[in-house]
Write an enzyme that holds these catalytic residues in place. Structure first.
Site, mmCIF file in Angstrom:
data_model
loop_
_atom_site.group_PDB
_atom_site.id
_atom_site.type_symbol
_atom_site.label_atom_id
_atom_site.label_comp_id
_atom_site.label_asym_id
_atom_site.label_seq_id
_atom_site.Cartn_x
_atom_site.Cartn_y
_atom_site.Cartn_z
ATOM 1 N N ASP A 107 0.543 -0.984 0.213
ATOM 2 C CA ASP A 107 0.068 0.042 -0.046
ATOM 3 C C ASP A 107 0.611 1.044 0.293
ATOM 4 O OD1 ASP A 107 -2.611 1.151 0.059
ATOM 5 O OD2 ASP A 107 -2.471 1.454 2.608
ATOM 6 N N ASN A 131 -10.741 -3.705 -6.359
ATOM 7 C CA ASN A 131 -9.774 -2.288 -6.645
ATOM 8 C C ASN A 131 -10.216 -2.250 -8.244
ATOM 9 O OD1 ASN A 131 -6.400 -3.389 -6.017
ATOM 10 N ND2 ASN A 131 -7.795 -1.640 -4.999
ATOM 11 N N ARG A 146 1.998 -5.031 6.251
ATOM 12 C CA ARG A 146 1.283 -3.933 5.588
ATOM 13 C C ARG A 146 2.500 -2.925 5.148
ATOM 14 N NH1 ARG A 146 -4.532 -2.305 4.448
ATOM 15 N NH2 ARG A 146 -4.652 -0.527 3.336
#
Ligand code: FPP
Length: 266
Positions: free
Chosen positions: A18, A66, A186
Protein backbone atom coordinates in the site's frame (compact mmCIF):
# COMPACT_ATOMS: atom_id res chain seq x y z
CA UNK A 1 21.89 -3.73 12.86
CA UNK A 2 19.35 -6.31 11.68
CA UNK A 3 19.86 -10.03 12.24
CA UNK A 4 17.74 -12.68 10.61
CA UNK A 5 17.97 -16.23 11.92
CA UNK A 6 18.34 -18.73 9.12
CA UNK A 7 16.46 -21.52 10.92
CA UNK A 8 13.41 -19.61 12.09
CA UNK A 9 12.23 -18.00 8.89
CA UNK A 10 8.51 -17.54 8.33
CA UNK A 11 7.59 -20.07 5.69
CA UNK A 12 4.82 -18.05 4.04
CA UNK A 13 4.93 -14.25 3.98
CA UNK A 14 2.06 -12.16 2.64
CA UNK A 15 2.40 -8.47 1.75
CA UNK A 16 -0.28 -5.81 1.38
CA UNK A 17 1.54 -3.36 -0.86
CA UNK A 18 0.00 0.00 0.00
CA UNK A 19 1.05 3.59 -0.55
CA UNK A 20 1.81 3.82 -4.28
CA UNK A 21 -0.65 6.67 -4.86
CA UNK A 22 0.60 8.71 -1.91
CA UNK A 23 4.22 8.14 -2.95
CA UNK A 24 3.43 9.76 -6.32
CA UNK A 25 1.27 12.54 -4.90
CA UNK A 26 4.03 13.51 -2.47
CA UNK A 27 6.19 14.16 -5.55
CA UNK A 28 3.50 15.99 -7.46
CA UNK A 29 3.16 13.08 -9.90
CA UNK A 30 0.22 11.08 -11.21
CA UNK A 31 -0.83 8.07 -9.08
CA UNK A 32 0.20 5.68 -11.86
CA UNK A 33 3.82 6.80 -11.40
CA UNK A 34 3.57 5.37 -7.89
CA UNK A 35 2.43 2.04 -9.32
CA UNK A 36 5.33 2.13 -11.78
CA UNK A 37 7.79 2.65 -8.92
CA UNK A 38 5.86 0.02 -6.94
CA UNK A 39 6.61 -2.53 -9.66
CA UNK A 40 10.32 -1.95 -9.11
CA UNK A 41 9.79 -2.66 -5.41
CA UNK A 42 8.05 -5.93 -6.34
CA UNK A 43 11.10 -7.03 -8.34
CA UNK A 44 13.43 -6.10 -5.49
CA UNK A 45 11.42 -7.87 -2.80
CA UNK A 46 10.84 -11.04 -4.81
CA UNK A 47 14.63 -11.32 -5.28
CA UNK A 48 15.28 -10.65 -1.60
CA UNK A 49 12.70 -13.24 -0.54
CA UNK A 50 14.22 -15.86 -2.80
CA UNK A 51 17.76 -15.15 -1.61
CA UNK A 52 16.58 -15.36 1.98
CA UNK A 53 15.02 -18.77 1.34
CA UNK A 54 11.33 -18.03 1.99
CA UNK A 55 9.14 -20.92 0.82
CA UNK A 56 6.20 -18.77 -0.21
CA UNK A 57 5.53 -15.11 -0.88
CA UNK A 58 2.01 -13.83 -1.59
CA UNK A 59 1.61 -10.31 -2.91
CA UNK A 60 -1.71 -8.45 -2.85
CA UNK A 61 -1.34 -6.92 -6.30
CA UNK A 62 -4.96 -6.15 -7.21
CA UNK A 63 -8.07 -6.56 -5.09
CA UNK A 64 -11.54 -7.42 -6.31
CA UNK A 65 -12.49 -3.93 -5.11
CA UNK A 66 -9.71 -2.26 -7.17
CA UNK A 67 -11.80 -2.69 -10.35
CA UNK A 68 -13.77 0.35 -9.18
CA UNK A 69 -10.73 2.63 -9.58
CA UNK A 70 -10.56 5.05 -12.54
CA UNK A 71 -10.24 3.18 -15.83
CA UNK A 72 -6.82 4.57 -16.74
CA UNK A 73 -5.40 3.51 -13.35
CA UNK A 74 -6.77 -0.03 -13.79
CA UNK A 75 -5.40 -0.16 -17.34
CA UNK A 76 -1.96 0.97 -16.18
CA UNK A 77 -1.93 -1.63 -13.40
CA UNK A 78 -2.76 -4.36 -15.93
CA UNK A 79 0.05 -3.23 -18.24
CA UNK A 80 2.48 -3.13 -15.31
CA UNK A 81 1.46 -6.65 -14.34
CA UNK A 82 2.02 -7.90 -17.87
CA UNK A 83 5.39 -6.13 -18.04
CA UNK A 84 6.42 -7.61 -14.70
CA UNK A 85 5.53 -11.13 -15.83
CA UNK A 86 7.37 -10.65 -19.13
CA UNK A 87 10.50 -9.12 -17.64
CA UNK A 88 10.71 -11.58 -14.71
CA UNK A 89 9.93 -14.72 -16.72
CA UNK A 90 13.57 -15.81 -17.07
CA UNK A 91 14.41 -14.88 -13.48
CA UNK A 92 11.44 -16.96 -12.28
CA UNK A 93 12.21 -19.98 -14.46
CA UNK A 94 15.98 -19.88 -13.89
CA UNK A 95 15.63 -19.81 -10.11
CA UNK A 96 13.07 -22.58 -9.65
CA UNK A 97 10.28 -20.21 -8.61
CA UNK A 98 6.70 -21.36 -9.06
CA UNK A 99 4.51 -18.49 -10.21
CA UNK A 100 0.95 -18.81 -9.05
CA UNK A 101 -2.10 -16.56 -8.97
CA UNK A 102 -5.21 -16.54 -6.80
CA UNK A 103 -8.42 -14.58 -7.17
CA UNK A 104 -11.13 -14.13 -9.73
CA UNK A 105 -8.71 -14.63 -12.60
CA UNK A 106 -11.52 -14.79 -15.17
CA UNK A 107 -11.90 -11.01 -14.81
CA UNK A 108 -8.32 -10.31 -15.90
CA UNK A 109 -7.84 -8.98 -19.42
CA UNK A 110 -6.30 -11.12 -22.16
CA UNK A 111 -3.09 -9.09 -22.09
CA UNK A 112 -2.42 -10.35 -18.55
CA UNK A 113 -3.80 -13.90 -18.99
CA UNK A 114 -1.70 -14.29 -22.14
CA UNK A 115 1.53 -14.10 -20.11
CA UNK A 116 0.27 -15.26 -16.72
CA UNK A 117 -1.14 -18.63 -17.81
CA UNK A 118 1.95 -19.86 -19.73
CA UNK A 119 4.23 -18.82 -16.86
CA UNK A 120 2.04 -20.62 -14.31
CA UNK A 121 2.20 -23.68 -16.53
CA UNK A 122 5.90 -23.55 -17.25
CA UNK A 123 6.82 -23.07 -13.59
CA UNK A 124 4.26 -25.51 -12.14
CA UNK A 125 6.84 -28.14 -11.15
CA UNK A 126 9.20 -25.65 -9.46
CA UNK A 127 9.60 -25.73 -5.71
CA UNK A 128 12.31 -23.32 -4.60
CA UNK A 129 9.77 -20.65 -3.71
CA UNK A 130 6.13 -20.10 -4.65
CA UNK A 131 5.36 -16.55 -5.67
CA UNK A 132 1.61 -16.01 -5.58
CA UNK A 133 0.02 -12.90 -7.02
CA UNK A 134 -3.37 -12.14 -5.52
CA UNK A 135 -5.20 -10.68 -8.52
CA UNK A 136 -8.80 -9.60 -8.56
CA UNK A 137 -8.64 -11.16 -5.10
CA UNK A 138 -10.86 -10.81 -2.06
CA UNK A 139 -10.68 -12.89 1.11
CA UNK A 140 -14.44 -12.90 1.64
CA UNK A 141 -15.01 -13.80 -2.00
CA UNK A 142 -12.57 -16.71 -1.64
CA UNK A 143 -14.37 -18.00 1.46
CA UNK A 144 -17.74 -17.65 -0.30
CA UNK A 145 -16.45 -19.58 -3.33
CA UNK A 146 -15.28 -22.47 -1.12
CA UNK A 147 -18.58 -22.42 0.81
CA UNK A 148 -20.44 -22.63 -2.51
CA UNK A 149 -18.28 -25.56 -3.59
CA UNK A 150 -18.95 -27.46 -0.34
CA UNK A 151 -22.67 -26.65 -0.43
CA UNK A 152 -22.88 -28.02 -3.97
CA UNK A 153 -21.11 -31.24 -2.97
CA UNK A 154 -23.44 -31.67 0.02
CA UNK A 155 -26.48 -30.97 -2.14
CA UNK A 156 -25.56 -33.63 -4.69
CA UNK A 157 -24.64 -36.16 -2.02
CA UNK A 158 -20.88 -36.26 -2.63
CA UNK A 159 -20.19 -34.87 0.84
CA UNK A 160 -21.90 -35.04 4.25
CA UNK A 161 -22.62 -31.75 6.04
CA UNK A 162 -20.80 -33.03 9.15
CA UNK A 163 -17.63 -33.31 7.06
CA UNK A 164 -17.63 -29.55 6.52
CA UNK A 165 -14.94 -28.60 9.02
CA UNK A 166 -12.47 -25.78 9.53
CA UNK A 167 -9.86 -28.06 8.00
CA UNK A 168 -11.94 -29.04 4.95
CA UNK A 169 -12.51 -25.35 4.21
CA UNK A 170 -8.83 -24.59 4.70
CA UNK A 171 -7.80 -27.38 2.37
CA UNK A 172 -9.81 -25.87 -0.46
CA UNK A 173 -8.62 -22.28 -0.16
CA UNK A 174 -6.40 -21.61 -3.18
CA UNK A 175 -4.49 -18.93 -1.25
CA UNK A 176 -3.54 -21.46 1.46
CA UNK A 177 -2.23 -24.20 -0.83
CA UNK A 178 1.23 -23.03 0.28
CA UNK A 179 0.18 -23.10 3.96
CA UNK A 180 -1.23 -20.44 6.24
CA UNK A 181 0.67 -17.15 6.16
CA UNK A 182 3.10 -16.93 9.10
CA UNK A 183 3.72 -13.23 8.67
CA UNK A 184 1.68 -10.56 6.92
CA UNK A 185 3.26 -7.18 6.26
CA UNK A 186 1.32 -4.06 5.36
CA UNK A 187 3.11 -0.98 4.07
CA UNK A 188 1.73 2.55 3.81
CA UNK A 189 0.82 3.27 7.43
CA UNK A 190 -2.73 1.87 7.60
CA UNK A 191 -3.45 -0.77 10.26
CA UNK A 192 -6.02 -2.95 8.54
CA UNK A 193 -6.28 -6.16 6.55
CA UNK A 194 -8.45 -5.00 3.63
CA UNK A 195 -9.88 -8.40 2.71
CA UNK A 196 -6.48 -10.12 2.32
CA UNK A 197 -6.07 -13.87 3.08
CA UNK A 198 -8.87 -13.65 5.66
CA UNK A 199 -9.24 -17.35 6.41
CA UNK A 200 -5.52 -17.98 6.66
CA UNK A 201 -4.83 -15.01 8.91
CA UNK A 202 -6.08 -16.80 12.04
CA UNK A 203 -2.63 -17.17 13.61
CA UNK A 204 -0.50 -14.95 11.40
CA UNK A 205 1.84 -12.39 12.92
CA UNK A 206 1.09 -8.92 11.60
CA UNK A 207 3.70 -6.27 10.84
CA UNK A 208 2.69 -2.73 9.91
CA UNK A 209 5.14 -0.19 8.57
CA UNK A 210 4.74 3.44 7.57
CA UNK A 211 7.06 2.97 4.59
CA UNK A 212 5.18 3.56 1.34
CA UNK A 213 5.41 0.51 -0.93
CA UNK A 214 7.68 2.09 -3.58
CA UNK A 215 10.17 2.88 -0.77
CA UNK A 216 10.00 -0.60 0.78
CA UNK A 217 13.55 -1.92 0.64
CA UNK A 218 15.24 -5.25 1.35
CA UNK A 219 16.18 -3.88 4.78
CA UNK A 220 12.49 -3.32 5.57
CA UNK A 221 11.73 -6.95 4.72
CA UNK A 222 14.56 -8.13 6.98
CA UNK A 223 13.30 -5.88 9.76
CA UNK A 224 9.79 -7.35 9.48
CA UNK A 225 11.23 -10.87 9.64
CA UNK A 226 13.43 -9.99 12.59
CA UNK A 227 10.39 -8.66 14.42
CA UNK A 228 8.50 -11.90 13.58
CA UNK A 229 11.38 -13.95 14.96
CA UNK A 230 11.46 -11.98 18.22
CA UNK A 231 7.72 -12.60 18.69
CA UNK A 232 8.06 -16.27 17.82
CA UNK A 233 10.70 -16.76 20.51
CA UNK A 234 8.50 -15.14 23.18
CA UNK A 235 5.57 -17.31 22.14
CA UNK A 236 7.75 -20.41 22.46
CA UNK A 237 8.73 -19.51 26.04
CA UNK A 238 5.12 -19.16 27.14
CA UNK A 239 4.27 -22.39 25.37
CA UNK A 240 6.96 -24.20 27.36
CA UNK A 241 5.33 -23.10 30.62
CA UNK A 242 7.37 -19.98 31.33
CA UNK A 243 5.72 -17.40 33.57
CA UNK A 244 4.06 -14.78 31.36
CA UNK A 245 5.83 -11.43 31.54
CA UNK A 246 3.70 -8.63 32.98
CA UNK A 247 3.29 -5.60 30.69
CA UNK A 248 5.25 -3.40 33.13
CA UNK A 249 8.20 -5.75 33.44
CA UNK A 250 11.16 -5.18 31.15
CA UNK A 251 11.38 -7.61 28.25
CA UNK A 252 13.67 -10.47 29.29
CA UNK A 253 16.78 -10.99 27.20
CA UNK A 254 16.26 -13.44 24.34
CA UNK A 255 17.54 -16.95 25.14
CA UNK A 256 20.92 -17.80 23.70
CA UNK A 257 20.45 -19.13 20.21
CA UNK A 258 22.55 -21.74 18.45
CA UNK A 259 21.06 -20.72 15.14
CA UNK A 260 23.21 -19.42 12.37
CA UNK A 261 22.75 -15.69 12.30
CA UNK A 262 22.75 -14.08 8.91
CA UNK A 263 23.92 -10.51 9.16
CA UNK A 264 21.93 -9.03 6.37
CA UNK A 265 22.12 -5.33 6.96
CA UNK A 266 24.95 -3.43 8.54
C1 FPP B 1 -2.03 0.14 -3.31
O1 FPP B 1 -1.56 1.47 -3.39
C2 FPP B 1 -1.47 -0.66 -4.40
C3 FPP B 1 -2.21 -1.23 -5.37
C4 FPP B 1 -3.65 -1.08 -5.44
C5 FPP B 1 -1.61 -2.02 -6.45
C6 FPP B 1 -0.29 -2.67 -6.19
C7 FPP B 1 0.45 -2.75 -7.47
C8 FPP B 1 1.78 -2.70 -7.63
C9 FPP B 1 2.69 -2.69 -6.50
C10 FPP B 1 2.40 -2.61 -8.99
C11 FPP B 1 2.05 -3.69 -9.95
C12 FPP B 1 2.10 -5.07 -9.40
C13 FPP B 1 2.97 -6.05 -9.78
C14 FPP B 1 2.85 -7.40 -9.16
C15 FPP B 1 4.01 -5.85 -10.76
P1 FPP B 1 -2.60 2.66 -3.46
O2 FPP B 1 -2.71 3.07 -4.88
O3 FPP B 1 -3.88 2.26 -2.81
O4 FPP B 1 -1.85 3.74 -2.62
P2 FPP B 1 -2.50 4.89 -1.72
O5 FPP B 1 -3.10 4.22 -0.52
O6 FPP B 1 -1.33 5.74 -1.39
O7 FPP B 1 -3.50 5.60 -2.59
Amino acid sequence: MVFVEARNLPSHVGIIMDGNGRWAQLRGQERVEGHREGSKAVRRIVRAARRLGLRALTLYAFSEQNWARPEDEVDTLMVLLRDFLLSERDEILDHGIRLNAVGNLGRLPGLVRGVLDPLRNDSASHHEMTLTLALSYGGREEIAAVARELATECANGRMRPEDVTAESLRGRMPSLAVGDPDLVIRTGGERRISNFLLYGLAYAELHFTDALWPDFAEADLYEAIESYQRRERRFGLVGKGAVPVSPEAPTPPAPPSEATRLRLVG
